[in-house]
Design an enzyme around this catalytic site. Structure first.
Site, PDB file in Angstrom:
ATOM      1  N   THR A 159      16.118  27.963 -15.006  1.00  0.00           N
ATOM      2  CA  THR A 159      15.481  28.176 -13.863  1.00  0.00           C
ATOM      3  C   THR A 159      14.757  29.374 -13.969  1.00  0.00           C
ATOM      4  O   THR A 159      14.881  30.216 -12.788  1.00  0.00           O
ATOM      5  CB  THR A 159      16.543  27.876 -12.551  1.00  0.00           C
ATOM      6  OG1 THR A 159      17.239  26.682 -12.926  1.00  0.00           O
ATOM      7  CG2 THR A 159      15.717  27.681 -11.340  1.00  0.00           C
ATOM      8  N   HIS A 160      14.035  29.957 -14.966  1.00  0.00           N
ATOM      9  CA  HIS A 160      13.376  31.033 -15.200  1.00  0.00           C
ATOM     10  C   HIS A 160      12.222  30.945 -15.186  1.00  0.00           C
ATOM     11  O   HIS A 160      11.396  30.871 -16.088  1.00  0.00           O
ATOM     12  CB  HIS A 160      13.973  31.843 -16.439  1.00  0.00           C
ATOM     13  CG  HIS A 160      15.531  31.936 -16.713  1.00  0.00           C
ATOM     14  ND1 HIS A 160      16.146  31.949 -17.954  1.00  0.00           N
ATOM     15  CD2 HIS A 160      16.516  31.703 -15.737  1.00  0.00           C
ATOM     16  CE1 HIS A 160      17.426  31.924 -17.632  1.00  0.00           C
ATOM     17  NE2 HIS A 160      17.741  32.044 -16.385  1.00  0.00           N
ATOM     18  N   LEU A 161      11.598  30.745 -13.942  1.00  0.00           N
ATOM     19  CA  LEU A 161      10.287  30.230 -13.697  1.00  0.00           C
ATOM     20  C   LEU A 161       9.677  31.863 -13.386  1.00  0.00           C
ATOM     21  O   LEU A 161      10.428  32.401 -12.341  1.00  0.00           O
ATOM     22  CB  LEU A 161      10.051  29.391 -12.555  1.00  0.00           C
ATOM     23  CG  LEU A 161      10.608  27.915 -13.115  1.00  0.00           C
ATOM     24  CD1 LEU A 161      10.991  27.362 -11.701  1.00  0.00           C
ATOM     25  CD2 LEU A 161       9.738  27.150 -13.867  1.00  0.00           C
TER      26      LEU A 161
END
Ligand code: FAD
Ligand code: SF4
Lengths: 591, 236
Positions: free
Chosen positions: A517-519
């Protein structure tokens, strides 16, 4: 129609890591702060309480703590001429919801950043020449240096109770940490967590092939810790229900555990849940924010006036809110003009699974979200990119966060996919398998960006955010090269067999498989209002009383997980607000 | 391309309307009564399904018994209560598709990388999928799925998995992946959800369930010696 409330000094939109840090800092500065969180109240007790939290189906498969996509999601397409389709089911990324945000159920891997990555474009141009960066790759410098951020990295680690092993403190080699890591002003608050057996095997094999293993910095406490806010953490017991779960042991750092108890002591602070902010309201000339409009649990529209608006709703929600509010010029990939939505980036992952005989017990259910052993030999610019012809790199690690059988069971290549053969393979493999990742960086590109979707709407009737994103030549080259390096470690472990999961040239972004979830990016920081949405203090160039805090500020991806840098930037921005902005409200950097 | 048929089926489905469903369900139901009584003796517990019709219940029991059979390695999906688990899941928000973004327009022709883009929620996938498969079995073999020999059932499941069956109303791979996903969930989830009875799934692979305290086991290269426990304190 909308009810207008009494004005406050500051309103904080979203109560995850970024929102909690800003709320704490601003109340310390004497401001009256209201935090608006779209999701419900949630905390270690009862939401993460033993034994109900130990439920893979509820928390992982059904995603109880994650964003409710039925209300709002994003749309995704692979190119600027495509039609975007909604991200209908949680899979590639798992945004948070409710008090604590994704900070309640993150894993805890707590990195800083390599100093040269804060000035990535300049660094590559200096070392490899201007022509090295491919056409269309829009990487930039952050406009802030490692030295400026160092005190904030240090403080955030103390707030999070981070465990780790330092290499260099104040120029002196002090321990067996990562030899590539930059200098630190102090050691980690807590010693490194123990290596699980899989991590031990990785450490040994990495040394054998000449790489430099180190214990991953983890915001999962290796012992008791009292943080600067007076909050106590207990030692992690490697329960394995970490990533995607709240920590029942009070061992994993979260806004709920590490900051909220201190904030609640302040009469200046109020947290309003079930309050979904629709937009930041601007005055008639669009240069000043007057507050925000939100929808409460009963569906009423409420206006909360405020002198200062902190947008801290998570990377893509930050960009969404800016676009919906008309803050900053929307980015246009065809002309390259505009800034809001520009430089959207992600994480470029590859994985190797190693399958062992029955005498090697990897026991994958034993683990902690942030713990493990990593090498940085092929991360960042720690190796010569000249002959390789790509930008970026990757740490490699065994980060055994706890694999449970619904999602975490992997079988060796060729195993039957169901039936008696599957059963036999599952029995043989589960406790004898380990997984290692190449957690690669992803660069930013002219045509990977965010804007508003023309078709799909959220539950409030607002257009969804649209992601236009795909992997590029540089990304395939990088991930394939580094995965070959990681394979050497895997082979040195002498497993029965390995399975390599790496992108092939031309593979499209696959929304179905979890990829972190490293946007990142979309409201990037920088020193020029023509190429960045916020200045070096994360202040909007266009609306000076709006600060946009989060990984939205990263101009491109990095090999590390983002939250350590998000927290440091949050403290850095807060310092600028406290020491400069409040005295003299206005742009902190002249355009 | 193995996916071609599924692809057409998907498009066909979108062109039709959901109005076809009741007819199929009724047709399926007619066949079901005999099948259900045949399947009943293999059931360990007299759970009465709330979502599934008798015909569907017979299919689910027969299919999960092939996906995770009872064999020398211990009990299978039926003994673990997987059919009950699935039936209960279909009564939850998940079963109704309420955890998903389900606003139109849908897209039957979307590339697989975009994930689920059909209007179908889990309840629809079972209802429409089972009826379509049983209809197909009837037309080819004169019997519904549950009445076939295990070898014939395995063969059909392989075809479903590979997308080689043209079920008309939905892509066969969708029915397969829904069923296999839920079967694994029911086999490995905590028994509070109705499956994994006797913790048989966890015992098979060596997962200790809700023990969740490994302070003394972190760095040992040893088989973890304790049997699993569940959230409610059941020991395997
Ligand atoms: C399973 C998982 C594991 C992770 N592991 C790691 C890790 O090991 N290391 C690491 O560095 N990072 C990790 N991350 C990423 C990490 O969680 C995020 O980087 C971090 O939480 C970002 O903090 P934030 O405050 O920007 O956003 P969040 O923590 O997501 O908080 C944002 C909050 O804003 C709220 N919000 C959004 N829109 C609105 C609105 N319109 N109105 C009101 N409120 C709103 C949300 O509900 C949410 O509570 C992980 C993420 C996940 C999902
Ligand atoms: S592994 Fe450790 S930090 Fe993570 S949830 Fe379990 S006890 Fe907490």
């Amino acid at each position: 129609m909308a009810t207008t409330l009494k004005p406050v000094n500051a309103v904080v939109v979203g109560f995850g890591w970024a929102g909690a840090i800003l709320a704490k800092e601003l109340t310390e500065a004497g401001l009256q702060v209201v935090a608006l969180e779209r999701g419900p109240h949630q905390d270690t007790y009862p939401d993460g309480a033993y034994p109900n939290t130990l439920d893979e189906l509820t928390y992982n498969s059904r995603g109880k703590l994650f964003q409710d996509l039925s209300k709002s999601t994003v749309t995704i397409r692979h190119g600027i001429d495509g039609t975007a389709l909604p991200y209908r089911q949680l899979s590639a990324f798992l945004p948070g919801n409710g008090v604590g945000g994704a900070g309640l159920h993150w894993s805890g891997v707590h990195f800083r950043i390599m100093p040269e990555e804060l000035r990535l474009r300049s660094h590559y141009e200096e070392r490899y020449g201007k022509g090295f960066i491919p056409e269309g790759m829009t990487i930039q410098d952050y406009g802030v240096s490692y030295e400026e951020l160092e005190p904030h990295f240090d403080f955030a680690e103390k707030v999070f109770g981070t465990s780790g092993s330092a290499y260099k403190v104040k120029g002196q080699v002090v321990g067996d940490g990562n030899p590539f890591a930059p200098d630190r002003s102090d050691n980690f608050p807590l010693p490194a967590l123990k290596d699980v057996h899989s991590a031990h095997l990785f450490r040994k094999a990495a040394e054998e092939v000449g790489m430099h293993p180190y214990a991953m910095p983890a915001a999962n406490a290796s012992g008791p810790w009292t943080n600067p806010y007076g909050v106590q953490m207990g030692p992690c017991n490697f329960c394995g229900f970490c990533s995607g779960y709240a920590c029942y042991m009070y061992s994993k750092a979260s806004p709920n555990l590490n900051i909220l108890p201190a904030l609640k002591q302040s009469e200046l602070f109020e947290l309003r849940v079930n309050s979904n902010v629709l937009r930041v309201n601007l005055d008639s000339d669009g240069k000043r924010a007057t507050g925000v409009t939100y929808v409460d649990a009963q569906g009423r529209e409420i206006v909360q006036p405020a002198d200062l608006v902190i947008v801290s709703a998570f990377q893509f929600h930050n960009v969404h809110l800016m676009l919906l509010s008309g803050i900053g010029k929307p980015y246009d990939p065809r002309t390259g003009e505009g800034v809001v939505g520009k430089n959207f980036a992600y994480q470029n992952m590859a994985t190797i699974k190693a399958f062992f005989d029955r005498d090697v017990h990897t026991n994958p259910f034993i683990g902690t979200g942030g713990g493990g052993v990593a090498v940085d030999d092929f991360n960042s610019d720690n190796f010569d990119h000249g002959p390789l012809g790509f930008v970026g790199g990757s740490p490699f690690w065994v980060n055994q966060a706890g694999s449970k059988p619904i999602r975490g069971l992997t079988l060796p290549p060729g195993a039957p996919s169901w039936g008696s053969g599957w059963k036999q393979a599952a029995k043989d493999a589960y406790t004898h398998t380990l997984s290692m990742d190449a957690h690669g960086s992803n660069m930013s590109y002219r045509d990977n960006y965010l804007d508003l979707d023309p078709t799909y709407k959220d539950a409030y009737g607002q257009p969804l955010l649209r992601m236009t994103f795909d992997w590029k030549e540089n990304e395939y080259k990088m991930t394939r090269y580094v995965t070959e390096q990681m394979r050497k470690i895997a082979e040195a472990m002498n497993p029965k067999t390995i399975a390599v999961h790496v992108k092939n040239f031309g593979d499209h972004f696959n929304t179905r498989a979890y990829q972190t979830t490293h946007l990142l990016g979309g409201a990037i920081m920088g020193s020029d209002p023509k190429t960045s949405a916020v200045n070096r203090y994360l202040q909007s160039w266009d609306v000076h009383n709006v600060f946009v805090i989060g990984a939205s500020a990263f101009p491109q991806g990095t090999g590390y997980n983002p939250t350590g840098l998000v927290a440091a930037l949050a403290y850095w921005s807060a310092k600028a607000i406290r020491e400069q902005y409040l005295k003299n409200p206005g742009p902190l950097v002249q355009a | 391309m193995p996916d071609d048929k599924a692809f057409n089926g998907r498009r066909d489905f979108l062109r039709k309307t959901l109005a076809v469903i009741p007819a199929i369900t009724v047709a399926g139901y007619g066949v079901a009564t005999t099948v259900a009584s045949q399947a009943a003796p293999t059931l360990q517990n007299p759970y009465r399904p709330r979502f599934f019709t008798a015909a569907e219940w017979a299919f689910v029991n027969a299919a999960v018994a092939r996906l995770i059979p009872s064999d020398a390695n211990g009990p299978g999906a039926v003994e673990a209560g997987v059919p009950e688990f699935i039936d209960r899941q279909l009564e939850t928000a998940y079963g109704h598709g309420n955890l998903w973004y389900m606003q139109a327009p849908f897209s039957a022709d979307a590339a697989p990388e975009f994930g689920h883009q059909l209007k179908l929620v889990p309840r629809d996938i079972y209802r429409i999928g089972i009826a379509a498969l049983d209809r197909w079995c009837q037309s080819q073999h004169g019997k519904v799925f549950a009445e076939l020999e295990p070898a014939g059932q395995d063969d059909l499941l392989r075809q479903l998995e590979g997308g080689h069956l043209d079920l008309q109303d939905l892509p066969s791979t969708l029915l397969f992946s829904q069923l296999w996903q839920n079967t694994r969930e029911g086999f490995f989830a905590d028994p509070i959800h109705g499956g994994n009875r006797g913790l048989v799934g966890w015992k098979l692979v060596g997962f200790p369930g809700a023990r969740a305290d490994f302070m003394d086991w972190v760095d040992r290269n040893e088989k973890y010696p304790f049997p699993p426990v569940s959230i409610s304190g059941e020991r395997g």
